[in-house]
Design an enzyme around this catalytic site. Structure first.
Site, PDB file in Angstrom:
ATOM      1  N   HIS A  63      47.677  41.747  32.820  1.00  0.00           N
ATOM      2  CA  HIS A  63      47.568  40.321  33.092  1.00  0.00           C
ATOM      3  C   HIS A  63      46.885  39.650  31.907  1.00  0.00           C
ATOM      4  O   HIS A  63      46.427  40.325  30.978  1.00  0.00           O
ATOM      5  CB  HIS A  63      46.840  40.045  34.412  1.00  0.00           C
ATOM      6  CG  HIS A  63      45.405  40.474  34.428  1.00  0.00           C
ATOM      7  ND1 HIS A  63      45.016  41.799  34.402  1.00  0.00           N
ATOM      8  CD2 HIS A  63      44.249  39.747  34.469  1.00  0.00           C
ATOM      9  CE1 HIS A  63      43.703  41.870  34.445  1.00  0.00           C
ATOM     10  NE2 HIS A  63      43.216  40.656  34.465  1.00  0.00           N
ATOM     11  N   HIS A  65      44.146  37.662  31.459  1.00  0.00           N
ATOM     12  CA  HIS A  65      42.732  37.346  31.291  1.00  0.00           C
ATOM     13  C   HIS A  65      42.224  37.911  29.960  1.00  0.00           C
ATOM     14  O   HIS A  65      42.664  38.971  29.513  1.00  0.00           O
ATOM     15  CB  HIS A  65      41.910  37.905  32.449  1.00  0.00           C
ATOM     16  CG  HIS A  65      41.888  36.998  33.643  1.00  0.00           C
ATOM     17  ND1 HIS A  65      41.760  37.448  34.931  1.00  0.00           N
ATOM     18  CD2 HIS A  65      41.975  35.638  33.729  1.00  0.00           C
ATOM     19  CE1 HIS A  65      41.756  36.426  35.768  1.00  0.00           C
ATOM     20  NE2 HIS A  65      41.894  35.320  35.062  1.00  0.00           N
ATOM     21  N   ASP A  67      39.637  39.477  28.851  1.00  0.00           N
ATOM     22  CA  ASP A  67      39.075  40.821  28.667  1.00  0.00           C
ATOM     23  C   ASP A  67      40.149  41.892  28.654  1.00  0.00           C
ATOM     24  O   ASP A  67      39.843  43.066  28.442  1.00  0.00           O
ATOM     25  CB  ASP A  67      38.026  41.123  29.741  1.00  0.00           C
ATOM     26  CG  ASP A  67      38.544  41.008  31.161  1.00  0.00           C
ATOM     27  OD1 ASP A  67      39.326  40.081  31.436  1.00  0.00           O
ATOM     28  OD2 ASP A  67      38.164  41.841  32.007  1.00  0.00           O
ATOM     29  N   HIS A  68      41.413  41.485  28.824  1.00  0.00           N
ATOM     30  CA  HIS A  68      42.523  42.430  28.779  1.00  0.00           C
ATOM     31  C   HIS A  68      43.460  42.184  27.585  1.00  0.00           C
ATOM     32  O   HIS A  68      44.331  43.017  27.336  1.00  0.00           O
ATOM     33  CB  HIS A  68      43.324  42.369  30.089  1.00  0.00           C
ATOM     34  CG  HIS A  68      42.540  42.825  31.276  1.00  0.00           C
ATOM     35  ND1 HIS A  68      42.735  44.036  31.889  1.00  0.00           N
ATOM     36  CD2 HIS A  68      41.521  42.232  31.956  1.00  0.00           C
ATOM     37  CE1 HIS A  68      41.887  44.177  32.900  1.00  0.00           C
ATOM     38  NE2 HIS A  68      41.144  43.086  32.951  1.00  0.00           N
ATOM     39  N   HIS A 271      36.986  49.552  34.956  1.00  0.00           N
ATOM     40  CA  HIS A 271      36.705  48.116  35.113  1.00  0.00           C
ATOM     41  C   HIS A 271      35.434  47.938  35.952  1.00  0.00           C
ATOM     42  O   HIS A 271      35.408  47.219  36.946  1.00  0.00           O
ATOM     43  CB  HIS A 271      37.901  47.408  35.752  1.00  0.00           C
ATOM     44  CG  HIS A 271      37.946  45.925  35.500  1.00  0.00           C
ATOM     45  ND1 HIS A 271      37.346  45.013  36.334  1.00  0.00           N
ATOM     46  CD2 HIS A 271      38.522  45.199  34.512  1.00  0.00           C
ATOM     47  CE1 HIS A 271      37.550  43.798  35.880  1.00  0.00           C
ATOM     48  NE2 HIS A 271      38.262  43.877  34.766  1.00  0.00           N
TER      49      HIS A 271
END
Length: 307
Positions: A63, A65, A67-68, A271
């Site tokens: 996805h 976001h 932090d990814h 995570h």
């Protein structure tokens, strides 16, 4: 096959955990490295491993976001200079990943020495079949579109039963290769040997399920069903389900319950929120998961596991 965790933290990096990235070394014929997500400073994490950027052939984004994905522009740029100068790279992810990457490269005037093949999608389905593996995407429940990836290795041919062949006096050399292909060969003494009769049963391919951020949802069991390995987020401890539900995340007990329901063999929890910073808290999370699903492990940065 081998999994290596390059980043196991949630939201933002901490001293103990970088943000999300998981590497899969496929082995086999392709012998590639696939990345799942690419958080900030992923290329720095890679420098502390034996992963060669030129071996990274596919990147799967769960996805969008930050932090990814914030590590993507830097890694893609450096790959031009670190042994991946000519080989194309395939990038899979939800709609918008192409715009993010191309905007970053355009604004920074970055010229890549290799092509990127973008594969965007908006719904569940088969996204890859390379003859050795299939990969399917399953929509999850997060604050923006998020997906799980189910990687299935295709059935592998059985090996030759060498003891039986040695008893027949079969010499080493090209004949063994033909027998392994299931052919019938004629020996010098006139005997006919059917290779199919000397092959072990086919070996079932391995299954790995890598989940993006999600709260428990109806599609999760199908994505994880029967997996040899399930990689699942565990942002919160057991007992914090109300908080996790509110922010579209999972607790360790949510992930462990899914692993038990789906009949997986091994659960790796990643995570992890920075609130669980020390070893005692990590062990607490692990015990909570193991009380539900014994084959659970809270992973850390640079942990490596064979599949």
């Amino acid at each position: 096959m081998e999994l290596q965790f390059l980043g196991t933290g949630a939201g933002s990096p901490s001293k103990a955990r970088n943000v999300t990235c998981t590497a899969l070394k496929t082995g086999g014929k392709s012998n590639e490295v696939w990345l799942f997500d690419c958080g900030e400073a992923t290329q720095h994490q890679i420098l502390r491993t034996n992963i060669r950027p030129g071996k990274i052939r596919r990147i799967f984004i769960t996805h969008l976001h930050g932090d990814h994905i914030f590590g993507l522009p830097g890694l893609l740029s450096s790959r031009s200079f670190l042994g991946g100068a000519d080989e194309p790279l395939c990038l899979y992810g939800p709609a918008g990943i192409r715009r993010f990457v191309e905007s970053a490269l355009e604004v920074s005037q970055t010229q890549l020495s290799y092509p990127i093949n973008f594969h965007e999608f908006v719904s569940d389905g088969l996204i890859l079949d390379d003859g050795e593996f299939t990969v399917r995407a399953f929509g999850l429940a997060h604050s923006l579109p998020s997906f799980a990836y189910r990687i299935e290795e295709k059935e592998r041919a059985g090996g030759l039963q060498m003891e039986r062949l040695r008893e027949l006096g079969i010499p080493s050399g090209p004949l063994l290769g033909r027998l392994k292909n299931g052919e019938t060969v004629t020996l010098d003494d006139g005997r006919l040997i059917d290779g199919k009769e000397y092959l072990s049963p086919p070996r079932k391919g391995r299954i790995i399920a890598v989940f993006g951020d999600t709260k428990p949802c109806p599609s999760a069991p199908a994505a994880a069903e029967g997996a040899d390995v399930l990689v699942h987020e565990a942002t919160f401890a057991a007992g914090d389900e109300a908080m996790a539900e509110k922010v579209f995340h999972s607790t360790v007990s949510d992930a462990a319950n899914l692993a038990a329901e789906a009949g997986v063999k091994q659960l790796y929890l990643t995570h992890i929120s920075a609130r669980y910073a020390d070893e005692e808290q990590r062990l607490m999370l692990e015990r909570q998961a193991q009380n539900i699903f014994p084959a659970s492990k809270v992973v850390g940065d640079f942990d490596v596991f064979d599949i």
